[in-house]
Design an enzyme around this catalytic site. Structure first.
Site, short mmCIF file in Angstrom:
data_model
loop_
_atom_site.label_atom_id
_atom_site.label_comp_id
_atom_site.label_asym_id
_atom_site.label_seq_id
_atom_site.Cartn_x
_atom_site.Cartn_y
_atom_site.Cartn_z
N ARG A 89 0.82 -1.22 0.00
CA ARG A 89 0.00 0.00 0.00
C ARG A 89 0.85 1.26 0.00
NH1 ARG A 89 -5.55 -0.89 1.76
NH2 ARG A 89 -6.10 -2.73 0.55
N ARG B 22 -3.36 6.51 1.11
CA ARG B 22 -3.90 7.74 1.69
C ARG B 22 -2.99 8.45 2.67
NH1 ARG B 22 -9.23 4.56 3.16
NH2 ARG B 22 -7.59 2.99 3.11
N ARG C 216 -6.28 11.16 -6.15
CA ARG C 216 -7.54 10.43 -5.97
C ARG C 216 -8.72 11.39 -6.10
NH1 ARG C 216 -10.94 9.06 -1.79
NH2 ARG C 216 -11.40 6.86 -1.36
N ASP D 155 -6.72 -3.07 -7.62
CA ASP D 155 -7.26 -3.72 -6.43
C ASP D 155 -7.60 -5.17 -6.76
OD1 ASP D 155 -8.26 -2.87 -3.57
OD2 ASP D 155 -9.68 -4.34 -4.33
N TYR E 287 -14.86 -12.34 -0.51
CA TYR E 287 -15.58 -11.09 -0.80
C TYR E 287 -16.75 -11.33 -1.75
CZ TYR E 287 -11.82 -8.52 1.49
OH TYR E 287 -10.94 -8.04 2.43
#
Ligand code: CP3
Length: 346
Positions: A25, A29, A38, A75, A152
């Protein structure tokens, strides 16, 4: 031609004076420049599918820190989307998908060869990156492992214990196995397309491998990873593969060899000393500083970084965190970590 890039040398088993570094990552952020790009893209999924901007955020941590590898910005849930599942992200909560819980839901999915229209922008991101990355930087492509992606798809969201996926596995084994097989086959095609576009290593993220026990771990963590690694190596001889069966615990022992991976990434449920003794004898390992040190910093960050480098200095090692860096991390702590790794002398 001799291999020059440090990450590729480590993956080939070479023991370097200083381990190469990247961070899960690393485009994320915690970086103000990521948040700005973003915002320009609109939202996270738009960023993933905008090849120019996805390449830009991939490059940001390389420019800022000079990591030895860049990981494609995308992703693991884009593959189910390409197979026809609906996907969206709830702000502050995480991913949501349409659920697959029975044969009819499964039959409505597309096939492994139908994924490339949706995923074409991802391959374009890879091509841009191969042009723009510094020549010493290795480009890592990736996909989720079938079990983790299935958790998921079955639940329609992240779940603390992967309960819905375990339930389907118990109640409708055929549908569950069909999902795993479709994901295994489409992951091979997805990763092969990333390799054709210029990825130099691929990593398989099995974030929920730790909830598979006993024979289930063999059938649904090891077997799919083995099929993926073997088929990629059949098509691309010697192509390096990193496997990340997160929280595998004792099952980390022998994992890389059993599935035919060149490197196993380890999380923080195991100590670096234990990894050196039990896992690194099979080849390169990647990890495993606790991500929380990127938030808390201080002397503990320096000491624990040195501990990981020292413990794993006897074999091939790629320095990384045990899991992704979190949004509340301090960018200065990343710099301190990198300097500590690169200045370390035992
Ligand atoms: O490592 C990297 O920087 C490469 C890109 C990457 C992302 N996700 C970007 C991302 C990779 C390799 C992933 C893998 C991924 N995605 C996993 C496996 C690894 C892991 O972390 O366990 C999983 C389970 C996912 C699914 C996913 N994506 C979740 C659960 C979330 C929400 C949680 C969160 O951190 O917000 C995402 C979103 C996501 N994927 C973000 C990023 C940078 C944050 C999105 C944002 O900008 O808001």
């Amino acid at each position: 031609m001799a291999i020059q890039k440090k990450i590729l040398r480590s993956l080939a088993g070479e023991v370097l004076d200083t381990p190469p570094i990247w961070m899960m990552r690393q485009a994320g952020r915690y970086l103000p420049e990521y948040r700005a790009t973003r915002a320009e893209a609109g939202d996270f999924l738009s960023l993933c599918y905008n090849s120019e901007l996805a390449a830009e955020v991939t490059l940001q941590p390389i420019r800022r820190y000079g990591f030895d590898a860049a990981i494609l910005f995308a992703d693991i849930l884009l593959l189910p989307q390409a197979l026809g599942a609906e996907l969206w992200f709830e702000t502050g909560e995480g991913p949501r998908l349409s659920t697959i819980t029975n044969q009819a839901d499964f039959n409505a999915l597309k096939g492994r060869d139908d994924i490339h229209d949706t995923l074409a922008p991802i391959y374009e991101t890879v091509r841009i990156l191969r042009r723009e990355l510094p020549e010493e930087t290795t480009l890592i492509g990736f996909a989720g492992a079938p079990w983790t992606v299935a958790t998921y798809m079955i639940a329609g969201r992240g779940t603390p214990d992967q309960g819905p996926a375990h339930a389907l596995k118990a109640q409708d084994r055929d549908v569950f196995q069909s999902i795993i097989d479709l994901l295994t086959e489409s992951t091979i095609e997805y990763l092969a397309a990333q390799i054709d576009a210029g990825a130099e290593v691929v990593k398989i993220f099995d974030s929920w491998a730790g909830s598979l026990k006993g024979q289930d771990f063999v059938d649904f963590a090891m077997e799919p990873a083995k099929r993926i690694a073997q088929e990629l190596k059949r098509r691309y001889p010697h192509f390096p593969v990193i496997a990340f069966p997160r929280e595998a615990g004792e099952q980390y022992i022998g994992f890389a060899k059993a599935v035919g991976a060149d490197c196993v990434a380890v999380d923080n449920s195991v100590t670096p000393e234990w990894v050196a003794e039990h896992v690194q004898k099979d080849g390169c390992v990647q990890g495993n500083l606790k991500s929380s040190h990127m938030v808390t910093g201080g002397t503990a960050l320096v000491e624990e970084t040195e501990r990981v480098v020292r413990a794993l200095s006897g074999g091939a090692h790629i320095f990384n965190l045990g899991h992704g860096i979190t949004p509340d991390a301090d960018p200065d702590n990343v710099q301190i970590m990198i300097e500590t790794v690169r200045n370390f002398r035992s």
